[in-house]
Design an enzyme around this catalytic site. Structure first.
Site, PDB file in Angstrom:
ATOM      1  N   PHE A  68     -12.044  21.810  15.112  1.00 28.91           N
ATOM      2  CA  PHE A  68     -12.657  20.600  14.553  1.00 28.91           C
ATOM      3  C   PHE A  68     -13.507  19.971  15.647  1.00 28.91           C
ATOM      4  O   PHE A  68     -13.341  20.287  16.830  1.00 28.91           O
ATOM      5  CB  PHE A  68     -11.557  19.634  14.096  1.00 28.91           C
ATOM      6  CG  PHE A  68     -11.563  19.368  12.617  1.00 28.91           C
ATOM      7  CD1 PHE A  68     -11.610  20.420  11.716  1.00 28.91           C
ATOM      8  CD2 PHE A  68     -11.505  18.067  12.116  1.00 28.91           C
ATOM      9  CE1 PHE A  68     -11.612  20.175  10.344  1.00 28.91           C
ATOM     10  CE2 PHE A  68     -11.502  17.817  10.747  1.00 28.91           C
ATOM     11  CZ  PHE A  68     -11.550  18.864   9.865  1.00 28.91           C
TER      12      PHE A  68
ATOM     13  N   GLY B  53      -0.750   7.381   2.648  1.00 34.30           N
ATOM     14  CA  GLY B  53       0.001   8.118   3.664  1.00 34.30           C
ATOM     15  C   GLY B  53       0.827   7.236   4.588  1.00 34.30           C
ATOM     16  O   GLY B  53       2.018   7.491   4.798  1.00 34.30           O
ATOM     17  N   ALA B  54       0.223   6.195   5.162  1.00 31.27           N
ATOM     18  CA  ALA B  54       0.946   5.351   6.110  1.00 31.27           C
ATOM     19  C   ALA B  54       2.071   4.586   5.421  1.00 31.27           C
ATOM     20  O   ALA B  54       3.180   4.467   5.941  1.00 31.27           O
ATOM     21  CB  ALA B  54      -0.014   4.381   6.802  1.00 31.27           C
TER      22      ALA B  54
ATOM     23  N   GLU C  14     -15.452  18.184   7.456  1.00 34.35           N
ATOM     24  CA  GLU C  14     -15.831  18.732   8.741  1.00 34.35           C
ATOM     25  C   GLU C  14     -15.314  20.168   8.873  1.00 34.35           C
ATOM     26  O   GLU C  14     -15.820  20.949   9.686  1.00 34.35           O
ATOM     27  CB  GLU C  14     -15.229  17.859   9.847  1.00 34.35           C
ATOM     28  CG  GLU C  14     -15.657  18.232  11.236  1.00 34.35           C
ATOM     29  CD  GLU C  14     -15.377  17.103  12.223  1.00 34.35           C
ATOM     30  OE1 GLU C  14     -15.778  15.954  11.947  1.00 34.35           O
ATOM     31  OE2 GLU C  14     -14.759  17.362  13.253  1.00 34.35           O
TER      32      GLU C  14
ATOM     33  N   ARG D 191     -18.387  13.150  15.611  1.00 28.89           N
ATOM     34  CA  ARG D 191     -19.062  12.721  14.379  1.00 28.89           C
ATOM     35  C   ARG D 191     -20.203  11.737  14.610  1.00 28.89           C
ATOM     36  O   ARG D 191     -21.235  11.805  13.944  1.00 28.89           O
ATOM     37  CB  ARG D 191     -18.041  12.089  13.430  1.00 28.89           C
ATOM     38  CG  ARG D 191     -17.118  13.122  12.846  1.00 28.89           C
ATOM     39  CD  ARG D 191     -16.092  12.516  11.925  1.00 28.89           C
ATOM     40  NE  ARG D 191     -15.278  13.577  11.337  1.00 28.89           N
ATOM     41  CZ  ARG D 191     -14.222  13.373  10.567  1.00 28.89           C
ATOM     42  NH1 ARG D 191     -13.835  12.148  10.295  1.00 28.89           N
ATOM     43  NH2 ARG D 191     -13.554  14.389  10.064  1.00 28.89           N
TER      44      ARG D 191
ATOM     45  N   GLN E  73     -17.129   4.440  11.393  1.00 30.99           N
ATOM     46  CA  GLN E  73     -17.545   5.837  11.459  1.00 30.99           C
ATOM     47  C   GLN E  73     -18.392   6.205  10.238  1.00 30.99           C
ATOM     48  O   GLN E  73     -17.990   5.966   9.101  1.00 30.99           O
ATOM     49  CB  GLN E  73     -16.326   6.743  11.497  1.00 30.99           C
ATOM     50  CG  GLN E  73     -16.697   8.216  11.506  1.00 30.99           C
ATOM     51  CD  GLN E  73     -15.550   9.080  11.991  1.00 30.99           C
ATOM     52  OE1 GLN E  73     -14.699   9.483  11.223  1.00 30.99           O
ATOM     53  NE2 GLN E  73     -15.521   9.348  13.282  1.00 30.99           N
TER      54      GLN E  73
ATOM     55  N   ARG F   5     -13.574   7.851  15.980  1.00 26.20           N
ATOM     56  CA  ARG F   5     -12.411   8.665  15.659  1.00 26.20           C
ATOM     57  C   ARG F   5     -12.782  10.135  15.593  1.00 26.20           C
ATOM     58  O   ARG F   5     -13.823  10.491  15.032  1.00 26.20           O
ATOM     59  CB  ARG F   5     -11.823   8.249  14.314  1.00 26.20           C
ATOM     60  CG  ARG F   5     -10.694   9.148  13.853  1.00 26.20           C
ATOM     61  CD  ARG F   5     -10.004   8.631  12.618  1.00 26.20           C
ATOM     62  NE  ARG F   5     -10.751   8.796  11.384  1.00 26.20           N
ATOM     63  CZ  ARG F   5     -10.938   9.962  10.761  1.00 26.20           C
ATOM     64  NH1 ARG F   5     -10.476  11.086  11.254  1.00 26.20           N
ATOM     65  NH2 ARG F   5     -11.614   9.997   9.614  1.00 26.20           N
TER      66      ARG F   5
ATOM     67  N   ASP G 271      -8.092  -5.096   1.748  1.00 24.15           N
ATOM     68  CA  ASP G 271      -7.299  -6.282   1.388  1.00 24.15           C
ATOM     69  C   ASP G 271      -6.325  -6.697   2.495  1.00 24.15           C
ATOM     70  O   ASP G 271      -6.206  -7.877   2.823  1.00 24.15           O
ATOM     71  CB  ASP G 271      -6.504  -6.034   0.101  1.00 24.15           C
ATOM     72  CG  ASP G 271      -7.403  -5.642  -1.063  1.00 24.15           C
ATOM     73  OD1 ASP G 271      -8.582  -6.057  -1.070  1.00 24.15           O
ATOM     74  OD2 ASP G 271      -6.928  -4.925  -1.965  1.00 24.15           O
TER      75      ASP G 271
ATOM     76  N   HIS H  94     -19.689   9.387   8.504  1.00 15.14           N
ATOM     77  CA  HIS H  94     -19.408  10.825   8.501  1.00 15.14           C
ATOM     78  C   HIS H  94     -20.721  11.576   8.292  1.00 15.14           C
ATOM     79  O   HIS H  94     -21.496  11.222   7.416  1.00 15.14           O
ATOM     80  CB  HIS H  94     -18.415  11.161   7.390  1.00 15.14           C
ATOM     81  CG  HIS H  94     -17.810  12.521   7.526  1.00 15.14           C
ATOM     82  ND1 HIS H  94     -18.527  13.666   7.302  1.00 15.14           N
ATOM     83  CD2 HIS H  94     -16.558  12.918   7.878  1.00 15.14           C
ATOM     84  CE1 HIS H  94     -17.731  14.716   7.515  1.00 15.14           C
ATOM     85  NE2 HIS H  94     -16.532  14.281   7.851  1.00 15.14           N
TER      86      HIS H  94
ATOM     87  N   GLU I 296      -5.139   3.259   8.449  1.00 15.75           N
ATOM     88  CA  GLU I 296      -6.529   2.860   8.679  1.00 15.75           C
ATOM     89  C   GLU I 296      -6.702   1.357   8.787  1.00 15.75           C
ATOM     90  O   GLU I 296      -7.594   0.882   9.495  1.00 15.75           O
ATOM     91  CB  GLU I 296      -7.459   3.416   7.576  1.00 15.75           C
ATOM     92  CG  GLU I 296      -8.935   3.162   7.921  1.00 15.75           C
ATOM     93  CD  GLU I 296      -9.917   3.798   6.943  1.00 15.75           C
ATOM     94  OE1 GLU I 296      -9.503   4.676   6.156  1.00 15.75           O
ATOM     95  OE2 GLU I 296     -11.099   3.413   6.974  1.00 15.75           O
TER      96      GLU I 296
ATOM     97  N   GLY J 278       0.850  -1.190   0.000  1.00 19.84           N
ATOM     98  CA  GLY J 278       0.000   0.000   0.000  1.00 19.84           C
ATOM     99  C   GLY J 278       0.882   1.235   0.000  1.00 19.84           C
ATOM    100  O   GLY J 278       1.921   1.275   0.664  1.00 19.84           O
ATOM    101  N   ALA J 279       0.480   2.250  -0.764  1.00 22.46           N
ATOM    102  CA  ALA J 279       1.339   3.428  -0.927  1.00 22.46           C
ATOM    103  C   ALA J 279       0.570   4.714  -0.694  1.00 22.46           C
ATOM    104  O   ALA J 279       0.791   5.723  -1.348  1.00 22.46           O
ATOM    105  CB  ALA J 279       1.995   3.415  -2.311  1.00 22.46           C
TER     106      ALA J 279
ATOM    107  N   HIS K  32     -17.425   6.149   6.382  1.00 24.33           N
ATOM    108  CA  HIS K  32     -16.254   6.985   6.145  1.00 24.33           C
ATOM    109  C   HIS K  32     -14.958   6.340   6.594  1.00 24.33           C
ATOM    110  O   HIS K  32     -13.932   6.463   5.926  1.00 24.33           O
ATOM    111  CB  HIS K  32     -16.457   8.315   6.896  1.00 24.33           C
ATOM    112  CG  HIS K  32     -15.351   9.289   6.717  1.00 24.33           C
ATOM    113  ND1 HIS K  32     -14.898   9.685   5.467  1.00 24.33           N
ATOM    114  CD2 HIS K  32     -14.576   9.978   7.608  1.00 24.33           C
ATOM    115  CE1 HIS K  32     -13.916  10.574   5.615  1.00 24.33           C
ATOM    116  NE2 HIS K  32     -13.696  10.753   6.891  1.00 24.33           N
TER     117      HIS K  32
ATOM    118  N   LEU L 258     -17.330  13.177   0.149  1.00 21.55           N
ATOM    119  CA  LEU L 258     -17.179  13.813   1.457  1.00 21.55           C
ATOM    120  C   LEU L 258     -17.206  15.336   1.377  1.00 21.55           C
ATOM    121  O   LEU L 258     -16.569  15.936   0.529  1.00 21.55           O
ATOM    122  CB  LEU L 258     -15.833  13.368   2.045  1.00 21.55           C
ATOM    123  CG  LEU L 258     -15.407  14.011   3.375  1.00 21.55           C
ATOM    124  CD1 LEU L 258     -16.299  13.524   4.499  1.00 21.55           C
ATOM    125  CD2 LEU L 258     -13.952  13.689   3.671  1.00 21.55           C
TER     126      LEU L 258
END
Lengths: 296, 609
Positions: free
Chosen positions: B113, B13-14, B248, B281, B233, B381, B214, B235, B370, B10-11, B346, B245
């Protein structure tokens, strides 16, 4: 007429399935599968007929090609009739066609909201993001083709490697030698400068601009509008400093850089994120001239 | 076979952050992703990144807000790590050139937020995720990290000891979408799963089509428990027709929610008398659906989100992207009219069970972002806490996998410590149906040398692909949409016992149907029919675990609402739900939540906004 999988391959896989079963249980399951498949085909045909007869359907002519599958090795157009719903996009229609009529219909897509940049294609003769192109804005039949000036991998999927290589040729990453002293201290950037680079940072790498550019079509080494825009994003970011800016201007001034652009604005017209690409290229030309005069 | 020290799956953010961290720690890293990195769904995140950057704020306040938001189901060591390290990670992004929105003095802007006691959400317009994703991919390019893009990871290569805690992960097996080639990826130091969300389990979701969970499903079948899967969650502000989306940030900047009668219902109907639109939320989503269910919704479906009073200048400065989304995907002009919104799936609070370093119970297997559950978010969250999770835990997993010394973990994984079995009888059979399964561990002699483990996984994947392509059978699409329909109808914001059971039955039928699944496109070139068919199997496993957890948890906590159980029951339920695949016979069990932080214990309090 709706399109099914090429007949030949269907027949060949059927014979395979028939020769395999050995035990009674397997035969029974094979029979069940065969009946399910028949029912599905019948349902598909009915849906297609219903759709073709209905006024509230859209007609799409979609480019098909697969280098490996018999019957698809010669490019052709398939026609799909898709029931129209309010707010339907070209991507929605393609997904409906794939999930209902022909699961081999192939296109890239992911976010459905114009940020992943996967689904740029050639719709009624223009580069568009399928997910943000409303069916109601288009003349029928809607012609959907892969992006021009790129090698077609299959159906609407093109090879993006060349595009990525050009993007990566402009040192597309932030570089500076001067950071603030404190570890938790950000670099300062005034709002004006952030505003200056804002549009350029919105690029989603969809490739629509590159595909629309006549110069890029004729000169494979031309960096192209997206890569030059990426260079602009860093060259104009004051956080990088003057020295880096010199280096950036050298990169975009190379033989296949900004001076190739003939200001035809086709990239700007097709950009789904409304980035003023041509203006950015022109501004870099001016910066380069100023810079060269400085060292005269 | 490809060989690397660390393989990141997976590429987004994490994954990007993990790859950078592992490389900085000296490892040879490769990223394997079914999408090109810039296509990842991190790019769709809008609102921002919570970080206690300013003197008037503190990581302790951020941690308190996060624990309260989690309805006391977050594990304190993970929550505190998030809040302590987010500031330095945000500044690092800024040093990598991320174009944050700025104040007049040139510093990074922050906005309020939901559920936060301080305006600590840093942002880049309403396109924070896009800017973060591209900034980190730029760093991956700069560092020359190897990326195998459009390679779909089909399975993990894990040894098959009986006890998952004794198993070792030696790599992955992946399918090259472009060529149809199947290849093993040996990872001598570790595999990091960073495969993102699982929104495709539902049909009205803000998630991408690629978000099929996956990594979670792969880890589950290899023996890692899934944790807190019932906590999903919804949203409160997604566009009704597409699920796109609406950040928020709109409410953070002052946007107001109205019902059909023009009432500001968050206050006027008493859902959140202090925070109104900026309640957590889960609270806002339930309020909106209650309005609709009681006949005060617009077209019996949605409510209005109005931001006109913010003025054109402020909207263009801070929320411009929202104008484009509302116009392109709902035909609404946010400058001149209120925007229609309703709750949509979400985010998955649950996922692969990990400790605060991203380690799973299987040696050499990590998860971050996630897809993982450390747990930072517990039962709900807070907005602005997903992006910092990516960079903080991506970095931690990357470093740990590359062999950096990081001390002893406080969160335990697997069945160690005070775990307890569940005594809940599901009326419906769950788990493997027999037939064409993809069970990772199948007993027999224990193969332990890395090459054979990866080789065996490659052979099994090849067999599976050959079988799917050669046989005749059902298309996966109807099965997938049946799953999405039943999940959206019954495992939504409001949950009732009978309807949850109904869904388990529907899922059983879908599993049966999946036994007959086949891929009709015979091509080895860019066969998306095949990829989607494989994904649908993952969706099935996740949907089932999610529904099992939701049925068994007989209380109301955070995002999990039960009609028959209208209160939080701390005496019985201050514990995480875990589901183990157990070679095809899923087992439900529990482990206590960790409320003891570095210097304090987070005592559960009643949660009001």
């Amino acid at each position: 007429m709706s399109t099914q999988i090429p007949k030949q391959t269907e027949e060949s896989s059927e014979t395979e399935a028939e020769t395999q079963p050995a035990s009674k249980g397997e035969e029974r399951r094979a029979e069940k599968r065969r009946r399910a498949a028949e029912r599905r085909e019948q349902r598909q045909e009915e849906e297609a007929e219903k759709a073709a007869a209905d006024d509230s359907t859209v007609e799409l002519k979609v480019f098909r090609y697969d280098p490996q599958v018999e019957g698809k090795q010669e490019p052709r157009f398939d026609t799909f009739h898709v029931p129209f719903t309010k707010g339907m996009t070209v991507l929605d229609a393609l997904m409906y066609a794939r999930d209902t009529y022909d699961s081999s219909l192939t296109f890239r897509h992911s976010c459905r909201q114009a940020v992943c940049g996967s689904d740029a294609m050639f719709v009624n003769g223009g580069q568009k993001l399928a997910c943000k192109t409303q069916i109601s804005d288009l003349e029928e039949p809607i012609r959907v083709e892969p992006l021009p000036h790129a090698e077609v991998t299959k159906d609407l999927v093109v090879d993006m490697e060349h595009f990525y290589e050009q993007m990566e040729a402009v040192e597309p990453y932030f570089q500076t030698d001067e950071y603030p002293d404190g570890e938790l201290e950000e670099q300062r950037q005034d709002r004006e400068n952030r505003e200056k680079i804002k549009m350029s940072t919105r690029c989603i790498w969809c490739g629509a601009c590159m595909s629309s550019c006549n110069i890029a079509a004729g000169d494979n080494e031309y960096l192209g509008p997206a890569a030059i825009n990426k260079a602009y994003r860093f060259a104009m970011d004051e956080r990088e400093g003057e020295e880096m800016k010199q280096k950036r201007l050298e990169i975009i001034e190379q033989e296949h850089g900004v001076w190739r652009c003939q200001t035809q604005f086709s990239c700007t017209e097709v950009c789904p994120k409304d980035i003023p690409l041509t203006e950015h290229i022109q501004e870099l030309k001016r910066e380069a001239v100023k810079n060269n005069l400085k060292f005269w | 076979m490809h060989e690397h020290d660390v393989v990141v799956v997976g590429a987004g953010g994490a994954g990007l952050r993990a790859a950078i961290a592992a490389q900085e720690a000296g490892a040879d890293v490769a990223m394997v992703s079914k999408l090109h990195p810039v296509r990842s769904h991190t790019g769709a995140a809008e609102g921002g990144i919570n970080a206690a950057l300013r003197d008037a704020d503190s990581w302790q306040d951020h941690a308190y807000d996060t624990m309260k938001g989690s309805d006391y189901l977050g594990d304190a060591p993970a929550v505190e790590a998030l809040c302590q390290e987010s500031p330095e990670e945000v500044i690092r992004l800024e040093h990598w050139g991320m174009p944050f929105s700025r104040e007049d003095d040139g510093r990074v802007s922050q906005r309020p937020f939901g559920g936060l006691s301080f305006p600590r959400t840093t942002y880049a317009g309403a396109e924070t995720g896009h800017q973060m994703l591209h900034t980190m991919y730029e760093q991956v390019v700069k560092r020359g990290i190897t990326v195998y893009d459009e390679w779909h990871v089909m399975d993990l290569a894990v040894t098959d000891e009986d006890d998952p805690a004794e198993r070792t992960c030696h790599g992955v097996v992946a399918y090259d979408i472009q060529s149809g080639e199947i290849s093993g990826f040996r990872a001598s130091d570790g595999v990091i799963l960073a495969t993102g969300g699982m929104g495709q389990v539902f049909d009205h979701t803000t998630n991408a089509v690629a978000n099929t969970g996956d990594g979670v499903a792969m880890a589950y079948r290899a023996g890692v428990p899934m944790e807190d899967m019932e906590f999903i969650q919804f949203h409160p502000t997604t566009l009704p027709s597409t699920g796109v989306l609406i950040s928020e940030g709109v409410r953070g900047e002052g946007g107001i929610l109205y019902n059909e009668d023009g009432e500001r219902f968050m206050f006027e109907h008493g859902y959140a008398n202090n925070d109104g639109e900026l309640a957590s939320r889960d609270v806002v989503s339930r309020a909106e659906l209650t309005e609709v269910n009681e006949g005060r919704g617009i077209e019996d479906e949605y409510v209005h989100l109005d931001m006109r009073h913010l003025g054109e200048e402020r909207i263009l400065d801070r929320l411009e992207n929202i104008l484009h989304l509302a116009e392109d995907f709902e035909g609404a002009d946010g400058l001149t009219e209120p925007m229609p919104v309703k709750p949509g799936q979400h985010y998955a609070m649950g996922g692969i069970e990990t400790n605060e370093f991203g380690e799973t119970v299987i040696d050499g297997l990590y998860a971050a972002g996630e897809c993982a559950c450390a747990s930072v978010h517990g039962a709900n969250r807070l907005g602005g806490n997903a992006l910092p999770e990516l960079i903080v835990f991506g970095k931690r997993a990357g470093r740990h996998a590359a062999g950096e010394e990081m001390g002893e973990a406080e969160i335990e994984t697997g069945r160690s410590g005070n775990w307890q079995p569940a005594d809940y009888e599901f009326g419906v059979e769950v788990g493997e149906t027999g037939g064409s399964g993809a069970a990772a561990a199948d007993g027999g002699a224990v193969v332990s040398d890395a090459e054979s483990v990866v080789g065996g996984a490659v052979d099994r994947a090849q067999e599976r692909v050959d079988e799917l392509l050669s046989r005749k059978g059902r298309n996966h699409a109807e099965i997938r949409s049946a799953v999405q329909e039943t999940m959206t109808a019954n495992v939504n914001v409001f949950r009732e016992e009978g309807r949850l059971e109904e869904t388990l039955e529907d899922l059983r039928e879908a599993r049966e149907a999946y036994k007959d699944v086949a891929v009709s496109d015979p091509s080895r070139t860019f066969n998306t029919d095949l990829i989607h068919t494989i994904e649908t199997r993952n969706i099935l496993d996740l949907a089932e675990a999610l529904t099992m957890g939701a049925l068994a948890r007989e209380e109301f906590r955070g995002a999990h609402w039960r009609k028959e159980h209208q209160e939080r029951k701390d005496e019985d339920w201050l514990k995480h739900t875990l589901i183990s695949w157990n070679d095809g016979e899923p087992e439900l069990w529990y482990k206590p939540v960790v409320l003891e932080g570095e210097n304090k214990t987070y005592e559960p309090k009643s949660r009001s906004y």
